[in-house]
Design a protein around this motif. Structure first.
Motif, PDB file in Angstrom:
ATOM      1  N   ARG A 197      28.242  36.827  34.190  1.00 31.75           N
ATOM      2  CA  ARG A 197      29.554  37.086  34.796  1.00 31.75           C
ATOM      3  C   ARG A 197      30.141  38.299  34.089  1.00 31.75           C
ATOM      4  NH1 ARG A 197      35.311  34.897  34.706  1.00 31.75           N
ATOM      5  NH2 ARG A 197      35.866  34.644  36.911  1.00 31.75           N
ATOM      6  N   ASP A 236      32.174  42.227  33.751  1.00 28.21           N
ATOM      7  CA  ASP A 236      33.389  42.925  34.153  1.00 28.21           C
ATOM      8  C   ASP A 236      33.127  43.663  35.465  1.00 28.21           C
ATOM      9  OD1 ASP A 236      36.082  44.304  33.495  1.00 28.21           O
ATOM     10  OD2 ASP A 236      34.693  45.966  33.860  1.00 28.21           O
ATOM     11  N   PRO A 237      33.981  43.502  36.479  1.00 33.70           N
ATOM     12  CA  PRO A 237      33.707  44.107  37.788  1.00 33.70           C
ATOM     13  C   PRO A 237      33.592  45.633  37.764  1.00 33.70           C
ATOM     14  CG  PRO A 237      35.325  42.364  38.025  1.00 33.70           C
ATOM     15  CD  PRO A 237      35.132  42.570  36.545  1.00 33.70           C
ATOM     16  N   PRO A 241      41.938  48.570  39.230  1.00 32.09           N
ATOM     17  CA  PRO A 241      41.012  47.663  38.538  1.00 32.09           C
ATOM     18  C   PRO A 241      41.447  46.211  38.636  1.00 32.09           C
ATOM     19  CG  PRO A 241      42.269  48.977  36.964  1.00 32.09           C
ATOM     20  CD  PRO A 241      42.541  49.554  38.321  1.00 32.09           C
ATOM     21  N   GLU A 242      42.764  45.959  38.653  1.00 33.21           N
ATOM     22  CA  GLU A 242      43.234  44.580  38.786  1.00 33.21           C
ATOM     23  C   GLU A 242      42.870  44.022  40.160  1.00 33.21           C
ATOM     24  OE1 GLU A 242      45.201  47.153  38.102  1.00 33.21           O
ATOM     25  OE2 GLU A 242      45.584  46.930  35.940  1.00 33.21           O
ATOM     26  N   CYS A 299      39.265  42.999  40.271  1.00 32.40           N
ATOM     27  CA  CYS A 299      39.071  41.679  39.661  1.00 32.40           C
ATOM     28  C   CYS A 299      39.569  40.558  40.579  1.00 32.40           C
ATOM     29  CB  CYS A 299      39.809  41.601  38.325  1.00 32.40           C
ATOM     30  SG  CYS A 299      38.898  42.286  36.938  1.00 32.40           S
ATOM     31  N   GLN A 300      40.622  40.829  41.312  1.00 32.55           N
ATOM     32  CA  GLN A 300      41.181  39.803  42.188  1.00 32.55           C
ATOM     33  C   GLN A 300      40.262  39.464  43.359  1.00 32.55           C
ATOM     34  OE1 GLN A 300      45.071  41.303  43.215  1.00 32.55           O
ATOM     35  NE2 GLN A 300      45.888  40.938  41.147  1.00 32.55           N
ATOM     36  N   ARG A 319      37.560  38.296  43.019  1.00 35.86           N
ATOM     37  CA  ARG A 319      36.893  37.054  42.631  1.00 35.86           C
ATOM     38  C   ARG A 319      37.436  35.864  43.419  1.00 35.86           C
ATOM     39  NH1 ARG A 319      36.591  37.892  36.005  1.00 35.86           N
ATOM     40  NH2 ARG A 319      34.557  38.958  36.008  1.00 35.86           N
ATOM     41  N   SER A 367      29.548  39.772  39.205  1.00 40.19           N
ATOM     42  CA  SER A 367      30.870  39.971  38.597  1.00 40.19           C
ATOM     43  C   SER A 367      32.018  39.366  39.387  1.00 40.19           C
ATOM     44  CB  SER A 367      31.146  41.468  38.398  1.00 40.19           C
ATOM     45  OG  SER A 367      31.304  42.137  39.636  1.00 40.19           O
ATOM     46  N   LEU A 368      31.782  39.000  40.647  1.00 36.66           N
ATOM     47  CA  LEU A 368      32.888  38.529  41.483  1.00 36.66           C
ATOM     48  C   LEU A 368      32.758  37.066  41.898  1.00 36.66           C
ATOM     49  CD1 LEU A 368      33.500  41.664  43.757  1.00 36.66           C
ATOM     50  CD2 LEU A 368      34.668  41.017  41.638  1.00 36.66           C
ATOM     51  N   ASP A 369      31.915  36.318  41.207  1.00 40.57           N
ATOM     52  CA  ASP A 369      31.811  34.866  41.411  1.00 40.57           C
ATOM     53  C   ASP A 369      31.326  34.484  42.804  1.00 40.57           C
ATOM     54  OD1 ASP A 369      32.825  34.702  38.857  1.00 40.57           O
ATOM     55  OD2 ASP A 369      34.869  34.234  39.488  1.00 40.57           O
TER      56      ASP A 369
END
Length: 327
Positions: A120, A122-123, A207-208, A211-212, A214, A243-245
């Protein structure tokens, strides 16, 4: 664990957490082309960058030993980072049993490749690493990522005369001269994709927002990624998976397509991997292996874009990469 087996720089503290080889094999996972930041610093010992810090990892029986350099982290935080990175809360042995029951070909591979799990990551790091994988092989990708980090990333520390750098921030890759600098580093046509995707993310979801993804549905995350320069279906699926589940993401290239046709008898028309064929192959494996089909593929076929060297070209001590049996 013997401290003399670690790099010569004195680690602050060695710790361990319980982790049997059936749940994690460092040698298979860290050399398989999921991540390109780990270096076998001595036999069975891996040093690399994770979360902006330098780590050394080693397995001894049912224990995963680890240390972090030049970082003030307590035991709970370091264990949390490792558990999250290796997704240790996912029981791998039970998954292997289920995949083997559903797929006799997987059962043949499983005994030779235990403990292969999906990282898992970092995206941002995962995305830009896999943009570099097209028409490439693991050793060259690793060298490219190392040059990228040295040129654009923050220096973290130096171990055994080897410098370690953090992965570049998004802002570091959006400079006006970024593409030219990347071309000078040997990135070729990928330089345009790296700098272009960095600008697109910085000016868009950020970048946030990356990550979202995910928490977004798989199809939505894939659609957003495919809109970025240099990101096609297979790179998007690698990023979704690693990285994104999106454990159901099954990256497909012509190699995986041939496996699906020749080993599994998946009948698809045409002589090329069309978008329709790509989708049908992914759906076939999702139906066969279930909701964590991407994890099963990590065991049975190599990740697309990371070409596996021919066995005769590998040094005698080389550990076979998962997928070698089916391939």
């Amino acid at each position: 664990m013997k401290l003399r087996d670690a790099p010569s720089a004195c680690p602050s503290l060695w710790r361990w957490l319980p982790c049997p080889p059936a749940e994690l094999r460092l040698d298979l996972v860290l050399s398989s082309g999921q991540s390109f930041r780990w270096w076998e610093s001595s036999p069975g010992t891996w040093t690399g960058v994770l979360g902006g810090r330098v780590w050394t990892l080693r397995q001894d029986g049912d224990r995963l030993w680890y240390t972090v350099y030049a970082a003030k982290l307590n035991a709970a935080e370091t264990e949390r980072i490792l558990r999250d990175y290796f997704q240790l809360d996912v029981g791998l042995s039970a998954l292997y049993h289920a995949w083997g029951a559903a797929d006799p070909l997987f059962r043949k591979v499983a005994n030779d490749f235990p403990g292969v799990r999906v990282l898992r990551q970092d995206p941002v790091e995962c995305l830009f690493s896999f943009i570099c994988t097209s028409n490439n092989h693991i050793s060259r990708i690793t060298a490219m990522i190392e040059r990228l980090c040295q040129a654009f990333g923050r220096r973290l520390c130096c171990l055994d005369s080897r410098p370690f750098h953090a992965f570049p921030s998004l802002s570091a890759l959006t400079g006006a001269d970024a593409e030219a600098r990347l071309r000078a580093l040997g990135f070729g046509y990928r330089a345009k994709f790296v700098s272009g995707s960095a600008r697109a993310i910085a000016e868009g979801l950020g970048p946030e927002g990356l990550c979202q993804l995910r928490s977004a549905p798989y199809a939505e995350a894939r659609r957003v990624l495919c809109a970025l320069p240099g990101v096609g279906a297979k790179v998007a699926d690698c990023v979704c998976l690693l990285s994104l589940d999106k454990a159901e993401a099954v990256p497909v290239d012509t190699h995986v397509w041939q496996i699906a046709r020749q080993r599994y008898g998946v009948a698809l028309g045409g002589k090329s991997l069309t978008p329709r064929a790509y989708q049908e192959i992914g759906d076939f494996f999702r139906e066969l292996w279930g909701p964590r089909a991407g994890w099963a593929q990590a065991v049975s076929t190599p990740l697309p874009g990371t070409l596996v060297p021919h066995p005769k070209l590998c040094p005698p001590h080389h550990v076979p990469i998962p997928g070698a049996v089916l391939c």
